[in-house]
Write a protein that holds these residues in place. Structure first.
Motif, PDB file in Angstrom:
ATOM      1  N   LYS A  63       0.814  -1.229   0.000  1.00  0.00           N
ATOM      2  CA  LYS A  63       0.000   0.000   0.000  1.00  0.00           C
ATOM      3  C   LYS A  63       0.846   1.278   0.000  1.00  0.00           C
ATOM      4  N   LYS A 108     -10.936  -0.830  -4.303  1.00  0.00           N
ATOM      5  CA  LYS A 108      -9.733  -0.811  -5.132  1.00  0.00           C
ATOM      6  C   LYS A 108     -10.057  -1.209  -6.574  1.00  0.00           C
ATOM      7  N   TYR A 121      -1.569  -4.586  -7.417  1.00  0.00           N
ATOM      8  CA  TYR A 121      -0.354  -5.399  -7.547  1.00  0.00           C
ATOM      9  C   TYR A 121      -0.538  -6.783  -6.946  1.00  0.00           C
ATOM     10  N   ARG A 122      -1.350  -6.877  -5.906  1.00  0.00           N
ATOM     11  CA  ARG A 122      -1.611  -8.195  -5.300  1.00  0.00           C
ATOM     12  C   ARG A 122      -2.290  -9.124  -6.317  1.00  0.00           C
TER      13      ARG A 122
HETATM   14  S1  SF4 Z   1      -1.751  -3.408  -4.232  1.00  0.00           S
HETATM   15 FE1  SF4 Z   1      -3.963  -3.843  -4.297  1.00  0.00          FE
HETATM   16  S2  SF4 Z   1      -4.549  -4.408  -2.171  1.00  0.00           S
HETATM   17 FE2  SF4 Z   1      -2.525  -3.419  -2.117  1.00  0.00          FE
HETATM   18  S3  SF4 Z   1      -2.966  -1.267  -1.695  1.00  0.00           S
HETATM   19 FE3  SF4 Z   1      -2.818  -1.462  -3.909  1.00  0.00          FE
HETATM   20  S4  SF4 Z   1      -4.911  -1.837  -4.640  1.00  0.00           S
HETATM   21 FE4  SF4 Z   1      -4.892  -2.176  -2.404  1.00  0.00          FE
END
Ligand code: SF4
Lengths: 363, 90
Positions: free
Chosen positions: A321, A342, A348-349
């Motif tokens: 994040k 989101k 990215y996850r």
């Molecule tokens: S990578 Fe995905 S889960 Fe992590 S903060 Fe960004 S949008 Fe949210």
């Protein structure tokens, strides 16, 4: 009290002059087709809207659709734009642009920033699979006519399962044409595309391949190759450093309702072209200035610009994040999750396989 | 010269914002960002003010800046605006 302060007016207004189109592409982000009911604004009404846009001191207009050249009064609109204080661009499939249309457009060359033409394959079988038989041949005629008249053309490719392996060849073709640039963009779950998403979306492995391909090509075609895939590469490049900071980032302040606004064919005003169904007010009931400066739905939308990544559902506990700005609000909105969720296309996850890749399945 | 005055190009769009202004030329697509001082100078040009009057007007806001330096800064700004085609010497 939020800190976000909107500009006195947008920089650019999208005018979707019609939702009708000569095609009904599977991946279109508007619900366009030849049979779309066009109970939209008349030419006279669009000319009044342009007066408002000009009085409001907007700088540029982007004419889109549907297919703008399927709108009978298109040249009256272009005439008006060219004779005022605005510059403009056009999004088109170029199939209705022949020698005569290109020759007319040439007269306005000094005011045209860009004519963006959709091209979805380097070969007829690939392009026509998405856009319909005969469209490949017709688009080339259109592009040739535009380029022969010295008009600034760029190309736009939506990357889907049918064409993701064709990216290098599309790029070579674009270079050969001599267009200004080409954008490779992600498929959005909006409009016609939302109905065909399951069929067209890339798997995680395919998406990784696209990112790697574009990363590689970008170094050779720097500046010429653009689009949301390039933005993703940029966004994901720093993720391994996420643990090195502890500052909670604000959400991305995008152009929607900030530097840009959209007026749909039926007069509904939305923050941007992607937020097609986030209807703020109708231009037939209120002036553009009142809508821009008013409260209600636009104010609610702009609240997002004062939020941090911790305010998005599902992000607070994420290790990435600190390097994430939450992506585009239009995607969770289109998926029925509201504006404070989101964007799975920019997460990215999800990209990294730490979360289910098919976030659309439950919708 | 202090008695210079300027005519603004009538196709220029001057748009004021809280912290300054934008100048836009639809013929060239040139978009320039002005700070509050630049916006003030532009408004004075719109009124047909002489350069001397612009300097006087700004002196009240920048009391500790010597007149010569202020005059030089204004000349540079006006020259840039002239080169960009936003104004012509009247
Ligand atoms: S990578 Fe995905 S889960 Fe992590 S903060 Fe960004 S949008 Fe949210």
């Amino acid at each position: 009290m939020g800190n976000f302060k909107a500009y006195s007016a947008p920089f650019e207004v999208f005018m979707s002059v019609t939702n009708r189109c000569n095609l009904s592409c599977k991946h279109c982000s508007v619900s366009s087709s030849p049979s779309a009911l066009d109970e939209g604004l008349s030419v006279r009404q669009w000319l009044d809207v342009i007066d408002q846009i000009e009085d409001f001191k907007v700088f540029t207009v982007r004419i889109s659709g549907g297919e703008p050249f399927a709108y009978p009064g298109i040249f009256k609109i272009i005439d008006r734009l060219s004779n005022g204080l605005l510059r403009f661009s056009i999004n088109t499939n170029a199939m209705l642009v022949g020698k005569e249309e290109a020759d007319r457009l040439k007269r306005y060359r000094g005011r045209i920033d860009n004519i963006m033409v959709s091209l979805d394959g380097s070969r007829a079988d690939i392009h026509d699979r998405l856009r319909g038989r005969g469209s490949y041949k017709a688009v080339f005629k259109g592009i040739d006519a535009l380029l022969d008249n010295g008009l600034p053309v760029s190309l736009y490719t939506t990357v889907v399962r049918y064409n993701y392996l064709d990216i290098p060849d599309i790029l070579r073709l674009a270079k050969k044409f001599g267009v200004e640039n080409i954008k490779f963009n992600e498929l959005l779950p909006i409009g016609n595309a939302s109905k065909n998403f399951e069929k067209l979306e890339l798997s995680r492995d395919e998406r990784i391949l696209v990112i790697d391909t574009i990363k590689d090509l970008k170094s050779r075609y720097n500046g010429f190759l653009q689009g949301t895939y390039c933005d993703l590469i940029e966004m994901f490049s720093d993720m391994d450093k996420a643990a090195l900071t502890s500052v909670i980032p604000s959400l991305n302040i995008c152009s929607a309702g900030n530097t840009q606004i959209m007026i749909r064919h039926d007069g509904w005003v939305t923050p941007c072209d992607r937020l097609y169904d986030y209807k703020i007010e109708n231009i037939l009931n209120k002036s553009l200035k009142e809508i821009w400066n008013g409260g209600g739905k636009l104010k609610r939308f702009r609240k997002r610009f004062d939020m941090t990544i911790d305010d998005l559902a599902g992000c607070r506990a994420c290790v990435y994040k600190y390097k994430c700005e939450g992506g585009c609000p239009a995607i969770p909105f289109a998926l029925g999750r509201g504006l404070s969720s989101k964007d799975p296309l920019s997460c990215y996850r999800v990209f990294n396989g730490e979360e289910e890749y098919r976030p659309y399945a439950e919708n | 010269m202090d008695t210079d005055c300027f005519i603004i190009n009538d196709r220029t769009v001057f748009r004021e914002e809280d912290d300054g202004a934008f100048l836009f030329d639809p013929e060239t697509g040139s978009l320039n960002c002005l700070n509050k001082t630049g916006a003030y100078i532009w408004r004075m040009c719109e009124k047909g003010a002489y350069k001397k009057e612009i300097i006087e007007g700004l002196q009240s806001s920048f009391k500790d800046v010597p007149e010569d330096s202020l005059s030089e800064d204004i000349s540079t700004f006006l020259k840039l605006m002239e080169e960009a085609g936003f104004i012509t010497k009247g």
